[in-house]
Structure formats: C-alpha cells, structure tokens
Design a protein around this motif. Sequence first.
Motif, PDB file in Angstrom:
ATOM      1  N   ASN A 359       0.840  -1.195   0.000  1.00 11.52           N
ATOM      2  CA  ASN A 359       0.000   0.000   0.000  1.00 11.52           C
ATOM      3  C   ASN A 359       0.876   1.246   0.000  1.00 11.52           C
ATOM      4  O   ASN A 359       2.006   1.223   0.502  1.00 11.52           O
ATOM      5  N   ALA A 360       0.333   2.321  -0.561  1.00 11.48           N
ATOM      6  CA  ALA A 360       1.080   3.575  -0.595  1.00 11.48           C
ATOM      7  C   ALA A 360       0.180   4.717  -0.148  1.00 11.48           C
ATOM      8  O   ALA A 360      -1.028   4.732  -0.442  1.00 11.48           O
ATOM      9  N   LEU A 361       0.780   5.647   0.605  1.00  9.07           N
ATOM     10  CA  LEU A 361       0.112   6.893   0.983  1.00  9.07           C
ATOM     11  C   LEU A 361       0.749   8.001   0.167  1.00  9.07           C
ATOM     12  O   LEU A 361       1.959   8.201   0.222  1.00  9.07           O
ATOM     13  N   ILE A 519       3.433  -0.583   3.916  1.00  9.19           N
ATOM     14  CA  ILE A 519       2.921   0.781   3.740  1.00  9.19           C
ATOM     15  C   ILE A 519       4.087   1.648   3.284  1.00  9.19           C
ATOM     16  O   ILE A 519       5.114   1.721   3.957  1.00  9.19           O
ATOM     17  N   ILE A 520       3.929   2.283   2.122  1.00  9.50           N
ATOM     18  CA  ILE A 520       4.994   3.120   1.565  1.00  9.50           C
ATOM     19  C   ILE A 520       4.505   4.560   1.493  1.00  9.50           C
ATOM     20  O   ILE A 520       3.371   4.834   1.099  1.00  9.50           O
ATOM     21  N   ILE A 521       5.378   5.475   1.875  1.00  7.83           N
ATOM     22  CA  ILE A 521       5.146   6.900   1.664  1.00  7.83           C
ATOM     23  C   ILE A 521       6.238   7.371   0.718  1.00  7.83           C
ATOM     24  O   ILE A 521       7.428   7.237   1.023  1.00  7.83           O
ATOM     25  N   ILE A 534      -3.421   2.377  -3.460  1.00 10.32           N
ATOM     26  CA  ILE A 534      -2.864   3.703  -3.181  1.00 10.32           C
ATOM     27  C   ILE A 534      -3.942   4.525  -2.491  1.00 10.32           C
ATOM     28  O   ILE A 534      -5.096   4.584  -2.944  1.00 10.32           O
ATOM     29  N   PHE A 535      -3.576   5.168  -1.386  1.00 10.69           N
ATOM     30  CA  PHE A 535      -4.488   6.045  -0.659  1.00 10.69           C
ATOM     31  C   PHE A 535      -4.052   7.485  -0.894  1.00 10.69           C
ATOM     32  O   PHE A 535      -2.911   7.846  -0.566  1.00 10.69           O
TER      33      PHE A 535
END
Length: 572
Positions: A359-361, A519-521, A534-535
Amino acid sequence: MDLINKYIKENKIQYFISVLFAILGVISNLFVYIILSKVIVSLIDGNQDYNYYMQKIFLIFSCLLVKEIFMSLSTAISHKIAYQIIRDIRKNLMEKLFKMPLGDILNESTGKLKDIIVNQVDNTETTLAHIIPEMTANLVGPLILFIYMLVLDYRLSLISLIPLFIGGIFMSGPMKRMKVKFPQAVKIGQDMNNSIVEYINGIEVIKTFNQGEKSYKKYSENVYKKANYYYNWMGENTRDYAISMSIAPVGILTIIPFGLYFCMKGSLDGGVFLTLIILSFGTIQNIMRVMTFEDDIGRISTIFGEIKNILNSRELYHKDDNSEIKNYNIELKNVDFSYEKDIQVINNLNINIKEGSSNALVGESGSGKSTIAKLIAGFWDVDNGSISIGNVDIKSMSLEKLSNIISYVSQDNFLFDMSIMENIRIGNRSASDKEIIEVCKKSACHDFIMNLSEGYETRVGEAGSLLSGGERQRISIARAMIKNAPIIILDEATSYIDPENEALIQDAISELVRGKTLIIIAHRLNTITNVDKIFVIKNGYLADQGSHDELLQSSEDYHNLWETALKGEKND
C-alpha cells in the motif's frame, strides 16, 4: 521532594547504615574534644601522672582512627547508593522518553534534555552521597555534645550559640537568593547548551552561507550570559558569606567574657569553664559543616523539579491485555489527530489495509502522510477514533509488542556511534554475524561496507555522520530486514538513494516485504505504481483510493500528482 523521598525509600536500609556510621564517626570525633578538655584541666590542676596523659593520647588517637573508619564506611556506602540512584533516574528518564508521544519529545530542545539527563542528574550526587549521611551526622553529633554542655552549664552553653545565630541570619540571604536564582541559572545553562548544539549541528549551513559570525555571536552571547549571571550572583552572596563565616565559628568571643564573669561570681567552676571553651569548638565546627551544604540544599528542589517534570509528562496510552493478534490487517476508523489544539492534521480518516498487501500513501507535502504512518507505528495516540491490527486496538498492546511487529524505516533513520554490525543488530539482538552479512548483501550494503577501513566493524560516527545519506538508508533497510517484522512502513526510505543504486534497493525492499503488510510513503510516484492500493491523502482526509490505473482514471488529485511527478522526472 516526594521524588527524592521515593528514591531514598527504595534504598532506606543502606542509607540507614550509612547515616549510622556517619553519626558514629562524628561522635568519635567529638570524644576527642571531651578527652582533650580533661587533659587540659588535669594539667592546670597539676596532675603529674605521665601514664595518665599517655592513656589520654592513646584514646584520642583511637577516637580519630575510629572516626576515619566509620566515615570511610559511610562514604563508601552512600556513594554506592548515590550512583545506583543516578543510574535508576537516568534509566527511568529513558524509559519515560520511550513512552512519551514523539511530538512532546521533539518540542523539547535537545540542549534542555541533555542538561537534565546529564548535568542535572549528575548534580544530585552531592545530595544523595553527602548531604543525607553527613548532614544528619553533623546535626546529631553536635546535638548530643550540646546536651552534655547544657548539663555542665546551661547558661554558658546557650550563650555560645549567639555568634552562630547571628551568622545564620546573614546566611539566610544567600539561601533565599538560591531559591530564586538557581532556577533561572538552569534556564540560562539550557539556553547555552541549545546554542552549542545548534552551532555544531548547523555547522555545514553556517559555512555554506557564511553565517559564522552571526551564529558564533549567538553562541558566545549565551556563554557570556551564563558567566555574567553567576559572577553577579556570587558577588551578591560574597558579603553575606564572608560575614557569616567570620561570625558563626567564634562562639569563644561570648563564652570567655561571660565565663570569666560567672567564675568571678563563683557560679562556675574553672575546670568546667575550660571544658566548655574546648567543647564549643567541636559543636560549632560540625554545625559549620552543615552550613557548607547550603548551596546543594537550595538547588536540589529545582533539580528534582526538572526531573519530575519529565517523569510526570503524559504518556502514550498503551496497555497489554494479551489479546491474540490473529492477522495483520490494519484498520484506521474515524481517526482524528492534531499536534496542537485547534489545529487538526488528520480528519475522520478511515483506511483498511489487508494483511500481506502493498500500500502507498500519497499526497502533497503537509497532507498528513507521514503523520498517518507514525500513528500506526504508535509514535502518537489518536485524539478520536481507533487504529487496530488484527482487530486488536493498538492501545491494547504494549509499546514493546507494537514495536516488535512493525519495522519503520524513514528518510532520516538514526545510526548510533558504533560499528555497522552492531547498528544492524539492533533490529534483532540474536542475529548472528553471518545472518547480518547475508541481509546486507540483499540490501546492497555489503560491497560498500567491505570497502570501508574496518569492514563491518567500522564505526559510523555520531548519528552516522561518517557515511553518506544513501549509505545510512541502506543500513537502515538492512536493520529493518533483520528485524523480520510482519508490518513494514517505509517513509521516504529511498529518498537519499542515488539512481545507480535505486534499482538494487528496490530489489532489496521487494525481498524485505515478501509476504508482509507494506505501507509506503513516497514522493516518487513511479516507485509505487505496482502496489495493491494507493491512498490519496489531502489535508488530512482520505480523498481517493485504488490502484494506480484506477486512480489515473477516477481521481483528479492523483492525476495532478502524477503529472507533477512526470514533469519533475523530465526536468531531472
């Protein structure tokens, strides 16, 4: 003073023994004056018995020897206790920092925290090791001797205290100033520490923008401010100290005239008169030792007040109810969060992250991406709503348990001033050298490490200063890999990586997150196009969610971010 009482009570048996030995030492010393007075009276009375005097000399020598033995034992015990308490205070402060919200720690200046944990805690040594046993003994001993003097002649005994009383009046001035001046002195000292830390940490910027004169001026002004403050403060005290220390010890000035008068009137025996003169020296001498602790007594409340402020700071609310975590799905439900009152950063946020998914923020700078990651990692508590892992609220987990299931890698991961091997082993204390080397090969660290002067035993310097930003990040990724936690948070984890090594790092990250919840930023949107979801975060809200292709079609916010990212790559 309840805090210092807490630490004293934890060591009350040792302190009792130390105080007891100190009292016995002081009493042994007071016997010297009693024996000496008898010797002088005997000489005046014409006693010619040589053996008598030799016995008294032997007794005096024995008393002095016993005094040194008792005082040495007392000091040894009290110092051992003092350093144990100093150790416990620092340990408690470190444990407290771990439990505090990250923001509360960052809001405190580094210089202030360093001053409290290092300097102020060190300053408790005098109180813990000396004041408690020595002050108690030097009050109890003279009190016993003074009672003996009262039995001999109460009039002259009370008169002998007049100079001490007058000296005490002048000593009250410095003691009153201490309560006002010392807290301000601590604040000035912390300001000086802050300017030193700022000057050293900012030396690169100072040199780059030729700000040496301005920055040094701020540093030097704080140094001179502290020096001048103490100079003026001590100047105010000098007169009072001088008068007090000149008057207080000279009880003989009142004993002699009044004693002569009483002897001439026949109400006082000459031998008793001489005995009281000698004993008064022993009484006053020990009380004067008590007065030398005045400075330490005056500042101890401020020191423990500073320590207490940290120990009583708010903590992250976490309790371990031993709930079983059956999976690593992450759910943020109606989450609100603000760093400061009335300034909302996260607003009614609802996010579901499935176990084993990537997942990515994404969002503009300041949108709240890193804040969300830090909330999941337990660096802060949410104001409203909840965050759960495997249907267990993270507030129902201990901080240690939460830390064990999450690996957090940021763009500014900290390295300790020790070897590369030991920095990586922080992720897993039981990891063997062979396992660490294998992890380093997977995270593209091994080659550059082997080119260093001492390989894996090379010290990285303070905060990893001897390595480049990219090298520090690769070591941080290796540390996260060796931890082998089921949840991985990467907060701009490749921001310092050069293009030549980025492909290697991406492969390392793929190895790191295999089968785990990720979780990736990232600002580089091209690095997160293949994630499961992707959020899109905008002003603390969840604006959109979906895959890369879905968002390009349905989300104007994501489309704009993608277009901006493409333009940035072309410009590069």
